[in-house]
Design a protein around this motif. Sequence first.
Motif, PDB file in Angstrom:
ATOM      1  N   LEU A 204      38.222  37.459  21.838  1.00 56.60           N
ATOM      2  CA  LEU A 204      38.503  36.785  20.575  1.00 56.60           C
ATOM      3  C   LEU A 204      37.552  35.607  20.364  1.00 56.60           C
ATOM      4  N   GLU A 205      37.283  34.870  21.422  1.00 55.02           N
ATOM      5  CA  GLU A 205      36.358  33.748  21.322  1.00 55.02           C
ATOM      6  C   GLU A 205      34.956  34.207  20.942  1.00 55.02           C
ATOM      7  N   ALA A 206      34.623  35.447  21.281  1.00 51.01           N
ATOM      8  CA  ALA A 206      33.297  35.991  20.978  1.00 51.01           C
ATOM      9  C   ALA A 206      33.239  36.642  19.598  1.00 51.01           C
ATOM     10  N   GLY A 207      34.350  36.607  18.869  1.00 52.18           N
ATOM     11  CA  GLY A 207      34.355  37.184  17.531  1.00 52.18           C
ATOM     12  C   GLY A 207      34.975  38.557  17.444  1.00 52.18           C
ATOM     13  N   GLY A 208      35.607  39.006  18.522  1.00 51.35           N
ATOM     14  CA  GLY A 208      36.251  40.300  18.512  1.00 51.35           C
ATOM     15  C   GLY A 208      37.602  40.257  17.826  1.00 51.35           C
ATOM     16  N   VAL A 209      38.187  41.424  17.654  1.00 54.14           N
ATOM     17  CA  VAL A 209      39.517  41.541  17.058  1.00 54.14           C
ATOM     18  C   VAL A 209      40.391  42.388  17.975  1.00 54.14           C
ATOM     19  N   VAL A 210      41.686  42.263  17.810  1.00 57.16           N
ATOM     20  CA  VAL A 210      42.627  42.983  18.667  1.00 57.16           C
ATOM     21  C   VAL A 210      43.438  43.984  17.853  1.00 57.16           C
ATOM     22  N   ALA A 211      44.035  44.930  18.561  1.00 57.90           N
ATOM     23  CA  ALA A 211      44.888  45.928  17.926  1.00 57.90           C
ATOM     24  C   ALA A 211      46.004  46.301  18.884  1.00 57.90           C
ATOM     25  N   ASN A 212      47.143  46.668  18.332  1.00 53.04           N
ATOM     26  CA  ASN A 212      48.294  47.158  19.108  1.00 53.04           C
ATOM     27  C   ASN A 212      48.787  46.143  20.146  1.00 53.04           C
ATOM     28  N   MET A 213      48.727  44.878  19.788  1.00 52.36           N
ATOM     29  CA  MET A 213      49.087  43.851  20.760  1.00 52.36           C
ATOM     30  C   MET A 213      50.585  43.825  21.090  1.00 52.36           C
ATOM     31  N   ASP A 214      51.404  44.481  20.296  1.00 46.35           N
ATOM     32  CA  ASP A 214      52.827  44.554  20.618  1.00 46.35           C
ATOM     33  C   ASP A 214      53.165  45.818  21.399  1.00 46.35           C
ATOM     34  N   SER A 215      52.139  46.534  21.846  1.00 43.54           N
ATOM     35  CA  SER A 215      52.353  47.774  22.594  1.00 43.54           C
ATOM     36  C   SER A 215      52.473  47.473  24.086  1.00 43.54           C
ATOM     37  N   PHE A 216      53.489  48.074  24.708  1.00 39.68           N
ATOM     38  CA  PHE A 216      53.686  47.828  26.133  1.00 39.68           C
ATOM     39  C   PHE A 216      54.548  48.919  26.741  1.00 39.68           C
ATOM     40  N   LEU A 217      54.598  48.935  28.073  1.00 35.68           N
ATOM     41  CA  LEU A 217      55.412  49.903  28.797  1.00 35.68           C
ATOM     42  C   LEU A 217      56.724  49.236  29.179  1.00 35.68           C
ATOM     43  N   PRO A 218      57.823  49.582  28.506  1.00 34.89           N
ATOM     44  CA  PRO A 218      59.132  49.036  28.876  1.00 34.89           C
ATOM     45  C   PRO A 218      59.811  49.960  29.893  1.00 34.89           C
ATOM     46  N   TYR A 219      59.692  49.617  31.165  1.00 38.51           N
ATOM     47  CA  TYR A 219      60.275  50.469  32.208  1.00 38.51           C
ATOM     48  C   TYR A 219      61.792  50.298  32.206  1.00 38.51           C
ATOM     49  N   PRO A 220      62.555  51.385  31.989  1.00 39.85           N
ATOM     50  CA  PRO A 220      63.987  51.222  31.702  1.00 39.85           C
ATOM     51  C   PRO A 220      64.920  51.192  32.900  1.00 39.85           C
ATOM     52  N   THR A 221      64.454  51.534  34.082  1.00 38.75           N
ATOM     53  CA  THR A 221      65.395  51.667  35.210  1.00 38.75           C
ATOM     54  C   THR A 221      64.977  50.779  36.378  1.00 38.75           C
ATOM     55  N   TYR A 222      65.071  49.495  36.153  1.00 37.06           N
ATOM     56  CA  TYR A 222      64.714  48.492  37.150  1.00 37.06           C
ATOM     57  C   TYR A 222      65.995  47.837  37.665  1.00 37.06           C
ATOM     58  N   PHE A 223      66.184  47.850  38.982  1.00 38.15           N
ATOM     59  CA  PHE A 223      67.374  47.245  39.586  1.00 38.15           C
ATOM     60  C   PHE A 223      67.066  45.778  39.863  1.00 38.15           C
ATOM     61  N   ARG A 224      67.436  44.943  38.919  1.00 39.01           N
ATOM     62  CA  ARG A 224      67.017  43.546  38.918  1.00 39.01           C
ATOM     63  C   ARG A 224      67.476  42.747  40.137  1.00 39.01           C
ATOM     64  N   PRO A 225      68.714  42.912  40.614  1.00 41.86           N
ATOM     65  CA  PRO A 225      69.143  42.072  41.747  1.00 41.86           C
ATOM     66  C   PRO A 225      68.266  42.202  42.987  1.00 41.86           C
ATOM     67  N   LEU A 226      67.730  43.415  43.228  1.00 45.07           N
ATOM     68  CA  LEU A 226      66.889  43.631  44.405  1.00 45.07           C
ATOM     69  C   LEU A 226      65.418  43.779  44.052  1.00 45.07           C
ATOM     70  N   GLN A 227      65.068  43.546  42.774  1.00 48.45           N
ATOM     71  CA  GLN A 227      63.691  43.703  42.302  1.00 48.45           C
ATOM     72  C   GLN A 227      63.114  45.043  42.752  1.00 48.45           C
ATOM     73  N   LEU A 228      63.845  46.090  42.374  1.00 54.77           N
ATOM     74  CA  LEU A 228      63.535  47.423  42.873  1.00 54.77           C
ATOM     75  C   LEU A 228      63.614  48.431  41.738  1.00 54.77           C
ATOM     76  N   PRO A 229      62.568  49.222  41.492  1.00 54.38           N
ATOM     77  CA  PRO A 229      62.664  50.245  40.452  1.00 54.38           C
ATOM     78  C   PRO A 229      63.420  51.466  40.942  1.00 54.38           C
ATOM     79  N   MET A 230      64.289  51.990  40.099  1.00 57.78           N
ATOM     80  CA  MET A 230      64.906  53.280  40.390  1.00 57.78           C
ATOM     81  C   MET A 230      63.836  54.343  40.127  1.00 57.78           C
ATOM     82  N   PRO A 231      63.704  55.348  40.994  1.00 63.28           N
ATOM     83  CA  PRO A 231      62.591  56.298  40.865  1.00 63.28           C
ATOM     84  C   PRO A 231      62.668  57.148  39.597  1.00 63.28           C
ATOM     85  N   GLN A 232      61.518  57.339  38.989  1.00 61.71           N
ATOM     86  CA  GLN A 232      61.405  58.099  37.750  1.00 61.71           C
ATOM     87  C   GLN A 232      61.938  59.522  37.865  1.00 61.71           C
ATOM     88  N   PRO A 233      61.752  60.244  38.988  1.00 67.87           N
ATOM     89  CA  PRO A 233      62.243  61.627  39.060  1.00 67.87           C
ATOM     90  C   PRO A 233      63.751  61.779  38.865  1.00 67.87           C
TER      91      PRO A 233
END
Length: 425
Positions: A204-233
């Motif tokens: 941006l400082e060099a004069g560029g532009v951005v796109a899709n800045m609100d795009s992200f990967l929201p991982y839905p099965t995260y076990f927060r108390p143990l900071q542990l992801p439940m496996p995708q399979p």
Amino acid sequence: MVAALAAAESGARVLLVEKTDIPGGNTALTTSLVVAGSRYQRDEGIEDDPEAFIADITRRNGGQASPGLVKLMAQQGAPVLEWLADRTGIEFTVAQGASGHSQRRAHGCGGGWAFVRELISTVTKHPNIEIRWSTPVRSLILDSSGAAIGIQTEKGVITAGKVILATGGFGANKDMVAHYIPKADGIPYRGHPGVEGDSVRMGLEAGGVVANMDSFLPYPTYFRPLQLPMPQPLIHNGAILVGENGGRFVDETRYPSGPGATMLDMPGKCAYEIFDARIRQEVASELAPVIARQAFVTGSSSDELAAKLGIDPKGLSQSIEEYNAAASGGTDQFGRTPQALLSAPFYGAQVWVSLYNTQGGLRVNENGQALKADGTTIPNLYAGGDASEGISGPGATGYLPGNGTLTAIVLGKVAGEHAARSLQD
């Protein structure tokens, strides 16, 4: 590193500057690379091609990503993967699950760190590449015409004929997340700690532009108390997600972005993942860390499980009944086609949505060159991977598993080769 290797093989002298002493970025945290039409798929009799891949990507992102970039990723993914395999000696295998794709496309080699380790070894040995670790870049150096001619680091100025930005997204930058993705503000971040939006800021400082800045990967099965992801399979083998009322709310196989995006609007940004003994057995190896840390509870009936989870038993019982009815043939009310019945005993865990990586960034063309608002290029400047606009489109629902690493390897190779050729012209 992919860009460095591609540029070096094309005859350029390359300085690879790494911000931290932890190599690999978010690529080291991935499980596989997703491409279509590879020799590994052909060896297993999997019929796949870039056109089918384009259709899957476009279906997920709603046609809201750059068609040129989507086409580039789909067409060049397999050739780039095979080039990397030939250069590094990595032997990829095709994973069993389709993970939201119409074909089995996930190519693994023992995890992201295994891939990064072999890539580092190959890059380190190349005579045209020098690596400097723990060297944060503070800004780009531009000449009077606005062309990138070097970088300013904490250790001094480094001049260069071309600059390729490959610092990942901005998931570790809380201020940027709050600004660009307010829905993700405050949810746990599970990516590399060095991914703080440096490429976006400098571009941006060099004069560029951005796109899709609100795009992200929201991982839905995260076990927060143990900071542990439940496996995708778990999901792909038949697990379901329910809310506090015990009711399902989404086609879980639109994983991860479908469930994750919906959970962002739910109380506590959480849900409950439900599975049975069959599923537990089928994903036993992936589930081992979760079992070892007792991240879920067991019930001999759905009522008992609901009581232990603190959710509505009637709602859970009804959800299981409706899911099982669809398993007898057809699709359920969310469009999912269950493959098998859910039966007691049941297992469940409360899960939270988490931020794995951001998918928006600097606008680029099919050479990886950073663009200005008028569509012209910023001379000598390139961006790839999560530092670029990506192919997931805007928002939280367009991510298809593998999009991030796909843009990393393809734009890395394309940008590296283009930069090297340009220096020779």
